[in-house]
Write a protein that holds these residues in place. Sequence first.
Motif, PDB file in Angstrom:
ATOM      1  N   ASP A 106       0.815  -1.209   0.000  1.00 25.24           N
ATOM      2  CA  ASP A 106       0.000   0.000   0.000  1.00 25.24           C
ATOM      3  C   ASP A 106       0.852   1.264   0.000  1.00 25.24           C
ATOM      4  N   THR A 179     -11.719   3.112 -10.697  1.00 23.43           N
ATOM      5  CA  THR A 179     -11.141   2.301  -9.627  1.00 23.43           C
ATOM      6  C   THR A 179      -9.776   2.827  -9.219  1.00 23.43           C
ATOM      7  N   ALA A 182     -10.243   5.676  -6.868  1.00 25.64           N
ATOM      8  CA  ALA A 182     -10.586   5.159  -5.537  1.00 25.64           C
ATOM      9  C   ALA A 182      -9.358   4.578  -4.841  1.00 25.64           C
ATOM     10  N   HIS A 183      -8.478   3.936  -5.612  1.00 26.25           N
ATOM     11  CA  HIS A 183      -7.238   3.384  -5.054  1.00 26.25           C
ATOM     12  C   HIS A 183      -6.343   4.500  -4.517  1.00 26.25           C
ATOM     13  N   ALA A 186      -7.790   5.701  -1.329  1.00 26.68           N
ATOM     14  CA  ALA A 186      -7.527   4.730  -0.265  1.00 26.68           C
ATOM     15  C   ALA A 186      -6.133   4.922   0.318  1.00 26.68           C
ATOM     16  N   PHE A 196     -10.612   2.800   5.215  1.00 29.84           N
ATOM     17  CA  PHE A 196     -11.110   2.663   3.847  1.00 29.84           C
ATOM     18  C   PHE A 196     -11.538   1.210   3.637  1.00 29.84           C
ATOM     19  N   THR A 198     -13.546  -1.531   0.940  1.00 27.89           N
ATOM     20  CA  THR A 198     -13.937  -1.749  -0.448  1.00 27.89           C
ATOM     21  C   THR A 198     -14.901  -2.925  -0.536  1.00 27.89           C
ATOM     22  N   SER A 200     -17.656  -4.875  -3.555  1.00 31.12           N
ATOM     23  CA  SER A 200     -18.128  -4.933  -4.936  1.00 31.12           C
ATOM     24  C   SER A 200     -19.589  -5.332  -4.939  1.00 31.12           C
ATOM     25  N   LEU A 229     -16.358   4.226   2.411  1.00 32.27           N
ATOM     26  CA  LEU A 229     -16.846   2.972   1.838  1.00 32.27           C
ATOM     27  C   LEU A 229     -16.898   3.107   0.323  1.00 32.27           C
ATOM     28  N   PHE A 230     -16.106   2.294  -0.370  1.00 37.45           N
ATOM     29  CA  PHE A 230     -16.075   2.297  -1.835  1.00 37.45           C
ATOM     30  C   PHE A 230     -16.880   1.107  -2.341  1.00 37.45           C
ATOM     31  N   ILE A 231     -17.905   1.393  -3.151  1.00 39.91           N
ATOM     32  CA  ILE A 231     -18.746   0.358  -3.741  1.00 39.91           C
ATOM     33  C   ILE A 231     -18.497   0.349  -5.249  1.00 39.91           C
ATOM     34  N   ASP A 232     -17.857  -0.692  -5.725  1.00 43.57           N
ATOM     35  CA  ASP A 232     -17.621  -0.831  -7.164  1.00 43.57           C
ATOM     36  C   ASP A 232     -18.873  -1.396  -7.826  1.00 43.57           C
TER      37      ASP A 232
END
Length: 570
Positions: A106, A179, A182-183, A186, A196, A198, A200, A229-232
């Motif tokens: 990371d 994406t 978002a990365h 993060a 963070f 993630t 899907s 909160l990341f929602i792909d």
Amino acid sequence: MEEPLVQCPVCLRELPGADINSHLDRCLQAAEGEAEPDSSPPCKRPRLAAAPPGSQAQGEPEEARPAAATPVFSLFHKGRGGGQSPGTAGRRSGAGREEAAVKPEDGVSAAGSEAALRRASLEEKLGGKPLAERLRPDTLGDYVGQERVLGAQTLLRSLLESHEIPSLILWGPPGCGKTTLAHIIANSSKKNGTRFVTLSATSAKTNDVRDVISQAQNEKRLFKRKTILFIDEIHRFNKSQQDTFLPHVECGTVTLIGATTENPSFQVNAALLSRCRVIVLEKLSVEAMEAILMRAVRSLGVQVLGQGDQHSSSATGSSSGSSQFPVYIEEKALNALAYLCDGDARTGLNGLQLAVQARLAVGKTTPLHVTTGDSVDGIVITEEHVKEGLQRSHILYDRAGEEHYNCISALHKSMRGSDENASLYWLARMLEGGEDPLYVARRLVRFASEDIGLADPLALTQAVAAYQGCHFIGMPECEVILAQCVVYFARAPKSIEVYRAYGNVKECLRMHTGPLPPVPLHLRNAPTRLMKNLGYGKGYKYNPMYKEPVEQDYLPEELKGTDFFKEQKT
């Protein structure tokens, strides 16, 4: 009788029960010390650690040593041996906690990943993860494209750099950088202490979302720590699932970042949209794609051959020393790849990876000899190899998505504007993208009456014949039938007289107040004697029986003199 011994869970030493509390305090204080620089990260999974052999007093009865006989769940000591000192065990545990907080990969920047790729052999670089995932940038400085949204001094870039991240919906075509953005968020949030998470939408369930929200509530209440909160593929969630986010986004429990390729206006709840900012990402330009591909080539150590260039080390990269033969790629091959991938960075990088791997496999048995002044043995990737890997241009089209409606609208407007070239282009875009030809044919039937109408009554016959032809023979043979019909409509005269008149009639019916007027008696049919006695059909003039025009009213009394073919006042 001797006091039974108790094993310390930190250092695994055995002490009398009266002394274990003070000893445990000393071990825990030592565990808070700094980790040794050369200590390796411990295993992240806790294990049941039995007492080391030989630590019990010989001859002691089993009932006198219950703590030693029972396995201890080791929270602090995670080494394999049991002979470490308390300080060593504590320092190792501190290092384990610090390294578990941030994964090693990371914190690696894009430049660092490129350097690591250069040190490996070309086969190792191309193996494992796809090239698109391996070269994903970690900072905004390495992000390529989307200058309108993320350019210098834009609102979103200023918010990201100040770590003030609002709830966002990232909308754009595949491979445009949703994406990746978002990365980057993060990585930035982890450095800032923000959590963070993630998920899907293709695999996550409502319970998964509720678990994350519950953890976010605990983090906020106990540690004042924010959660992103990341929602792909957020459009995969149905309306009720999306409603789960509403109260928590509203009160700030979570900051929601959703990524979607579908139009949020149709696929995301209006209530959720009002709580998020929609960021529209465009397809990457050819210049951006060339920059991304050039960066990938440098990381792989492949030389770029321009027109008239020699096969020698250049600024664009050095030859892969670990390969049996140096690898080259033509500059025009990169340019062709940048055009053919249609703004999709993932398609471009994967296409480059596939072309290099294929040529390496061939080069192991049959190396190519290339001459550009000096004769050098090497493997060359040409434009033909790149096109062979992609097979054809990547056409962005979704039969059930945004492009479906965009393309049919463009076709309709092009025919209305009598542009036969544009009409054929949009037709081909739809058919080559996999559109159902019968759908296009049905739209042409509608166009024949809506936009051509009585200016060319044969247009409707052409459209119906085209639909029947497509139904009979299907694709790909029916594509020329649709092309003929489209060109005919583009060249035909246009008239919306009937279409507009019928619209005026519908408007008249909608605006009417009170009960609708009855049908005049002279226009009613009278099949029975009772109806005739009631005046049905009385005074009706049968037009074919008269040589001269017949004066007769056909509209209700309230609408006499109305002309729907004239422009209505609005």
